[in-house]
Scaffold this motif. Structure first.
Motif, mmCIF file in Angstrom:
data_model
loop_
_atom_site.group_PDB
_atom_site.id
_atom_site.type_symbol
_atom_site.label_atom_id
_atom_site.label_comp_id
_atom_site.label_asym_id
_atom_site.label_seq_id
_atom_site.Cartn_x
_atom_site.Cartn_y
_atom_site.Cartn_z
ATOM 1 N N ASP A 39 0.822 -1.211 0.000
ATOM 2 C CA ASP A 39 0.000 0.000 0.000
ATOM 3 C C ASP A 39 0.857 1.262 0.000
ATOM 4 O OD1 ASP A 39 -2.379 -1.417 0.033
ATOM 5 O OD2 ASP A 39 -2.583 -1.328 2.208
ATOM 6 N N GLU A 40 2.011 1.201 0.659
ATOM 7 C CA GLU A 40 2.891 2.376 0.740
ATOM 8 C C GLU A 40 4.327 1.908 0.874
ATOM 9 O OE1 GLU A 40 3.851 6.190 3.662
ATOM 10 O OE2 GLU A 40 2.425 4.687 4.301
ATOM 11 N N GLU A 41 5.229 2.604 0.198
ATOM 12 C CA GLU A 41 6.672 2.381 0.326
ATOM 13 C C GLU A 41 7.320 3.742 0.156
ATOM 14 O OE1 GLU A 41 10.285 0.190 -2.085
ATOM 15 O OE2 GLU A 41 8.262 -0.561 -2.343
ATOM 16 N N ARG A 42 7.885 4.274 1.235
ATOM 17 C CA ARG A 42 8.436 5.629 1.221
ATOM 18 C C ARG A 42 9.829 5.612 1.843
ATOM 19 N NH1 ARG A 42 7.764 8.728 5.489
ATOM 20 N NH2 ARG A 42 5.876 7.615 6.104
ATOM 21 N N TRP A 43 10.800 6.132 1.119
ATOM 22 C CA TRP A 43 12.173 6.201 1.608
ATOM 23 C C TRP A 43 12.468 7.583 2.175
ATOM 24 C CZ3 TRP A 43 15.870 2.501 2.138
ATOM 25 C CH2 TRP A 43 15.587 1.264 1.580
ATOM 26 N N ASP A 44 13.169 7.596 3.312
ATOM 27 C CA ASP A 44 13.662 8.827 3.914
ATOM 28 C C ASP A 44 15.099 8.542 4.324
ATOM 29 O OD1 ASP A 44 14.020 11.261 5.102
ATOM 30 O OD2 ASP A 44 12.832 10.793 6.885
ATOM 31 N N GLY A 45 16.037 8.827 3.438
ATOM 32 C CA GLY A 45 17.432 8.504 3.696
ATOM 33 C C GLY A 45 17.638 7.003 3.698
ATOM 34 N N ASP A 46 18.113 6.475 4.822
ATOM 35 C CA ASP A 46 18.410 5.045 4.953
ATOM 36 C C ASP A 46 17.246 4.272 5.571
ATOM 37 O OD1 ASP A 46 20.932 5.704 4.035
ATOM 38 O OD2 ASP A 46 21.729 5.972 6.051
ATOM 39 N N ARG A 47 16.091 4.882 5.660
ATOM 40 C CA ARG A 47 14.917 4.230 6.260
ATOM 41 C C ARG A 47 13.783 4.172 5.245
ATOM 42 N NH1 ARG A 47 11.743 4.982 11.933
ATOM 43 N NH2 ARG A 47 13.467 3.664 12.553
ATOM 44 N N MET A 48 13.208 2.988 5.123
ATOM 45 C CA MET A 48 12.012 2.830 4.304
ATOM 46 C C MET A 48 10.840 2.565 5.238
ATOM 47 S SD MET A 48 10.864 -0.003 1.437
ATOM 48 C CE MET A 48 11.275 -1.356 2.509
ATOM 49 N N VAL A 49 9.784 3.332 5.078
ATOM 50 C CA VAL A 49 8.547 3.135 5.825
ATOM 51 C C VAL A 49 7.576 2.471 4.863
ATOM 52 C CG1 VAL A 49 6.655 4.291 7.030
ATOM 53 C CG2 VAL A 49 8.990 5.162 7.248
ATOM 54 N N PHE A 50 6.887 1.436 5.340
ATOM 55 C CA PHE A 50 5.987 0.730 4.440
ATOM 56 C C PHE A 50 4.693 0.325 5.133
ATOM 57 C CE2 PHE A 50 8.624 -2.467 6.430
ATOM 58 C CZ PHE A 50 7.719 -3.454 6.793
ATOM 59 N N ARG A 51 3.690 0.091 4.289
ATOM 60 C CA ARG A 51 2.413 -0.457 4.718
ATOM 61 C C ARG A 51 2.044 -1.514 3.698
ATOM 62 N NH1 ARG A 51 -0.231 4.120 4.516
ATOM 63 N NH2 ARG A 51 -1.785 3.345 3.102
#
Length: 103
Positions: A39-51
């Motif tokens: 549903d979601e894949e978002r990168w912020d530097g060295d961190r990926m946040v996902f749903r």
């Protein structure tokens, strides 16, 4: 709220190469598992946040990339908690494949 499922995957790629490989990895891995939808894949530097969604249930988490390992943390809804051990094994094996195979 349930306790997060945590998987640590060692690698020898260095941070930049590990991030590069993982940036296309979640969607590719999800396409090989019919019940999993990203549903979601978002990168912020060295961190990926996902749903992600599996069996109609949403799970969320993040991936932190370090020089020598990747740490995956996922919060599963109570209905998917019974699959936590299988999910942990699948995350570990797919992550190791992605981080060790030659590109």
């Amino acid at each position: 709220m349930s306790r997060p499922l945590v998987v640590s995957i060692p690698h020898r790629l260095g941070k930049d190469e590990a991030v590069r490989r993982l940036q296309s990895g979640l969607s590719r891995a999800a396409s090989s598992i019919p019940v999993l939808k990203v549903d979601e894949e978002r990168w912020d530097g060295d961190r990926m946040v996902f749903r992600v969604r599996a069996l109609g249930q949403a799970a969320s988490g993040h991936v932190d990339v370090a020089e020598d390992h990747v740490r995956v943390e996922v919060v599963l809804p109570w209905l998917l908690q019974r699959f936590a051990e299988a999910a942990q094994a699948a995350i570990r094996s797919r992550g190791q494949l992605l981080l060790t195979k030659k590109s």
